[in-house]
Design a protein around this motif. Structure first.
Motif, mmCIF file in Angstrom:
data_model
loop_
_atom_site.group_PDB
_atom_site.id
_atom_site.type_symbol
_atom_site.label_atom_id
_atom_site.label_comp_id
_atom_site.label_asym_id
_atom_site.label_seq_id
_atom_site.Cartn_x
_atom_site.Cartn_y
_atom_site.Cartn_z
ATOM 1 N N LYS A 167 1.032 -1.176 0.127
ATOM 2 C CA LYS A 167 -0.164 0.228 0.208
ATOM 3 C C LYS A 167 0.705 1.260 -0.068
ATOM 4 C CE LYS A 167 -4.032 2.234 2.229
ATOM 5 N NZ LYS A 167 -3.376 3.506 1.927
ATOM 6 N N PHE A 168 1.833 1.326 0.683
ATOM 7 C CA PHE A 168 2.987 2.325 0.747
ATOM 8 C C PHE A 168 3.446 2.468 -0.673
ATOM 9 C CE2 PHE A 168 6.954 4.546 1.348
ATOM 10 C CZ PHE A 168 6.702 5.304 2.207
ATOM 11 N N LEU A 169 3.705 1.641 -1.381
ATOM 12 C CA LEU A 169 4.356 1.572 -2.694
ATOM 13 C C LEU A 169 3.405 2.201 -3.619
ATOM 14 C CD1 LEU A 169 6.192 -1.897 -3.351
ATOM 15 C CD2 LEU A 169 7.136 0.491 -2.525
ATOM 16 N N LYS A 170 2.012 1.971 -3.566
ATOM 17 C CA LYS A 170 1.033 2.667 -4.312
ATOM 18 C C LYS A 170 0.682 4.008 -3.985
ATOM 19 C CE LYS A 170 -3.796 1.905 -5.462
ATOM 20 N NZ LYS A 170 -5.004 0.907 -5.032
ATOM 21 N N ASP A 171 0.467 4.192 -2.607
ATOM 22 C CA ASP A 171 0.317 5.494 -2.044
ATOM 23 C C ASP A 171 1.486 6.649 -2.745
ATOM 24 O OD1 ASP A 171 -2.012 4.626 -0.726
ATOM 25 O OD2 ASP A 171 -0.986 4.638 1.112
ATOM 26 N N PHE A 172 2.802 6.371 -2.672
ATOM 27 C CA PHE A 172 3.793 7.000 -3.067
ATOM 28 C C PHE A 172 4.356 7.038 -4.168
ATOM 29 C CE2 PHE A 172 3.335 7.150 1.711
ATOM 30 C CZ PHE A 172 3.385 8.551 1.852
ATOM 31 N N GLU A 173 3.814 6.135 -5.098
ATOM 32 C CA GLU A 173 4.359 5.803 -6.389
ATOM 33 C C GLU A 173 4.582 7.336 -7.225
ATOM 34 O OE1 GLU A 173 3.696 2.256 -9.859
ATOM 35 O OE2 GLU A 173 2.223 3.103 -8.749
ATOM 36 N N SER A 174 3.891 8.191 -7.296
ATOM 37 C CA SER A 174 4.007 9.160 -8.000
ATOM 38 C C SER A 174 4.879 10.247 -7.631
ATOM 39 C CB SER A 174 2.548 10.120 -8.445
ATOM 40 O OG SER A 174 1.969 10.370 -7.279
ATOM 41 N N ALA A 175 5.365 9.933 -6.306
ATOM 42 C CA ALA A 175 6.034 11.426 -5.585
ATOM 43 C C ALA A 175 7.624 11.554 -5.967
ATOM 44 C CB ALA A 175 6.230 10.838 -4.025
ATOM 45 N N ASP A 176 8.087 12.667 -6.328
ATOM 46 C CA ASP A 176 9.064 13.005 -6.613
ATOM 47 C C ASP A 176 10.166 12.676 -5.604
ATOM 48 O OD1 ASP A 176 8.322 13.672 -9.084
ATOM 49 O OD2 ASP A 176 8.224 15.860 -8.565
ATOM 50 N N TYR A 177 9.777 13.213 -4.324
ATOM 51 C CA TYR A 177 10.687 13.065 -2.951
ATOM 52 C C TYR A 177 9.524 12.586 -1.878
ATOM 53 C CZ TYR A 177 14.688 14.884 -5.264
ATOM 54 O OH TYR A 177 15.540 15.418 -6.216
ATOM 55 N N ILE A 178 9.993 11.782 -1.045
ATOM 56 C CA ILE A 178 9.226 11.317 0.190
ATOM 57 C C ILE A 178 9.880 11.796 0.955
ATOM 58 C CG2 ILE A 178 7.906 9.610 1.281
ATOM 59 C CD1 ILE A 178 8.364 7.883 -1.385
ATOM 60 N N SER B 36 9.697 -5.607 -6.946
ATOM 61 C CA SER B 36 11.120 -5.704 -6.509
ATOM 62 C C SER B 36 11.667 -4.044 -7.002
ATOM 63 C CB SER B 36 12.170 -6.370 -6.888
ATOM 64 O OG SER B 36 13.351 -6.165 -6.855
ATOM 65 N N SER B 37 11.381 -3.824 -8.382
ATOM 66 C CA SER B 37 12.102 -2.652 -8.986
ATOM 67 C C SER B 37 11.296 -1.179 -8.375
ATOM 68 C CB SER B 37 11.786 -2.642 -10.412
ATOM 69 O OG SER B 37 12.100 -1.253 -10.997
ATOM 70 N N ARG B 38 10.297 -1.478 -8.196
ATOM 71 C CA ARG B 38 9.314 -0.209 -7.360
ATOM 72 C C ARG B 38 9.833 -0.047 -5.884
ATOM 73 N NH1 ARG B 38 3.140 -1.805 -7.058
ATOM 74 N NH2 ARG B 38 3.066 0.449 -6.674
ATOM 75 N N ALA B 39 10.079 -1.343 -5.415
ATOM 76 C CA ALA B 39 10.259 -1.099 -3.811
ATOM 77 C C ALA B 39 12.109 -0.346 -3.989
ATOM 78 C CB ALA B 39 10.956 -2.304 -3.402
ATOM 79 N N LYS B 40 12.893 -0.691 -5.046
ATOM 80 C CA LYS B 40 14.222 -0.144 -4.956
ATOM 81 C C LYS B 40 13.944 1.581 -5.169
ATOM 82 C CE LYS B 40 18.554 -0.429 -7.373
ATOM 83 N NZ LYS B 40 19.509 -1.401 -8.043
ATOM 84 N N LYS B 41 13.360 1.636 -6.392
ATOM 85 C CA LYS B 41 12.940 3.181 -6.561
ATOM 86 C C LYS B 41 12.641 4.051 -5.488
ATOM 87 C CE LYS B 41 12.500 2.350 -11.657
ATOM 88 N NZ LYS B 41 11.403 2.183 -12.863
ATOM 89 N N ILE B 42 11.474 3.502 -4.807
ATOM 90 C CA ILE B 42 10.936 4.413 -3.925
ATOM 91 C C ILE B 42 11.849 4.653 -2.674
ATOM 92 C CG2 ILE B 42 9.699 2.800 -2.245
ATOM 93 C CD1 ILE B 42 7.105 4.519 -2.743
ATOM 94 N N GLY B 43 12.806 3.556 -2.447
ATOM 95 C CA GLY B 43 13.935 3.686 -1.504
ATOM 96 C C GLY B 43 14.688 4.616 -1.718
ATOM 97 N N ASN B 44 15.154 4.903 -2.994
ATOM 98 C CA ASN B 44 15.880 6.016 -3.427
ATOM 99 C C ASN B 44 15.245 7.391 -3.608
ATOM 100 O OD1 ASN B 44 17.957 4.218 -4.111
ATOM 101 N ND2 ASN B 44 17.469 3.970 -6.383
ATOM 102 N N ARG B 45 13.972 7.421 -3.145
ATOM 103 C CA ARG B 45 13.393 8.869 -3.145
ATOM 104 C C ARG B 45 12.904 9.122 -1.756
ATOM 105 N NH1 ARG B 45 10.186 6.445 -7.467
ATOM 106 N NH2 ARG B 45 8.062 6.774 -6.231
#
Length: 239
Positions: A61-72, A97-106
């Motif tokens: 759910k976190f991945l979905k909620d913040f998918e469009s964020a430039d920065y979190i 897996s890819s989404r998780a890595k990208k969101i961690g970088n943001r």
């Protein structure tokens, strides 16, 4: 700079002023702040308790909620450290897996974002008093933050910052650790209070309200007289 804020569960429920002060600071630094009111938990409590299946549902759910964020940006190194360091492991060999890595970088803790992304360290804050700083384990070890909070605090007018002994030692909270190993947790909290009080400081500041909540409980039990403050509360003072 467009920023989505993540407000951890315990801040939302117990310390909402910290979230409001983070917004105040980010806007002062020139950010356009957004809050997705669909957000819930980052999933860390369930993960740390060993309920990885349940944690994965919350993290998805976190991945979905913040998918469009430039920065979190969050006022918690603990939550950000979890997203950065454990999401990729939790979703390893899955379609996310890819989404998780990208969101961690943001994802960034507040001081990290201000100093290392925005390159801002003076927000015009003023706070008169003597304070000491507590390095949370998550900030120090999972987010690799040491100088950033201190750099920001050094620019606060009227604030005298003094270092305590054993500053990098855990305060004893550790989430469920404080429940499962209460005597050890209390002893570690008492040691932190003793070291902080020995500096003569009136205030104890940190990036993590989870640590400060535990420390403040020990502080009140010992009648040590310290006041705990989140970094955002100090940076939002005086203007």
């Amino acid at each position: 700079m467009n920023v989505q804020i993540f407000v951890p569960c315990f801040i939302d429920q117990l310390y909402p002023q910290v979230a409001f002060n983070m917004v105040k600071v980010l806007e002062k630094a020139g950010c356009k702040v957004r809050y997705n009111d669909n957000q819930t938990c980052c999933g860390q409590p369930a993960f740390n308790a060993g309920f990885w299946g349940e944690a994965k549902e919350v993290c998805s759910k976190f991945l979905k909620d913040f998918e469009s964020a430039d920065y979190i940006v969050a006022p918690s190194a603990s939550c950000i450290g979890f997203v950065r360091n454990y999401y990729e492991k939790l979703f390893e060999n899955t379609s996310q897996s890819s989404r998780a890595k990208k969101i961690g970088n943001r994802a960034f803790e507040l001081s990290d974002f201000l100093v290392n992304v925005l390159q801002v360290d003076d927000l015009g804050a003023s706070f008169h008093g003597k304070a000491t700083y507590h390095d949370s384990c998550a900030a120090l070890r999972e987010c690799k933050l040491k100088q950033e909070p201190r750099q920001l605090l050094s620019k606060v007018k009227g604030l005298e910052l003094v270092e305590m002994n054993d500053v990098e030692t855990c305060c004893g909270f550790g989430g469920t650790f404080a429940v499962k190993f209460e005597p050890i947790s209390i002893a570690m909290g008492d040691q932190k209070i003793t070291n902080a009080a020995a500096t003569g400081a009136e205030y104890l500041i940190s990036t993590d309200m989870s640590c400060l909540m535990h420390i403040d409980g020990c502080n009140k039990h010992k009648n040590a007289g310290l006041q705990v403050l989140h970094l955002a509360d100090v940076l939002a003072s005086g203007w």
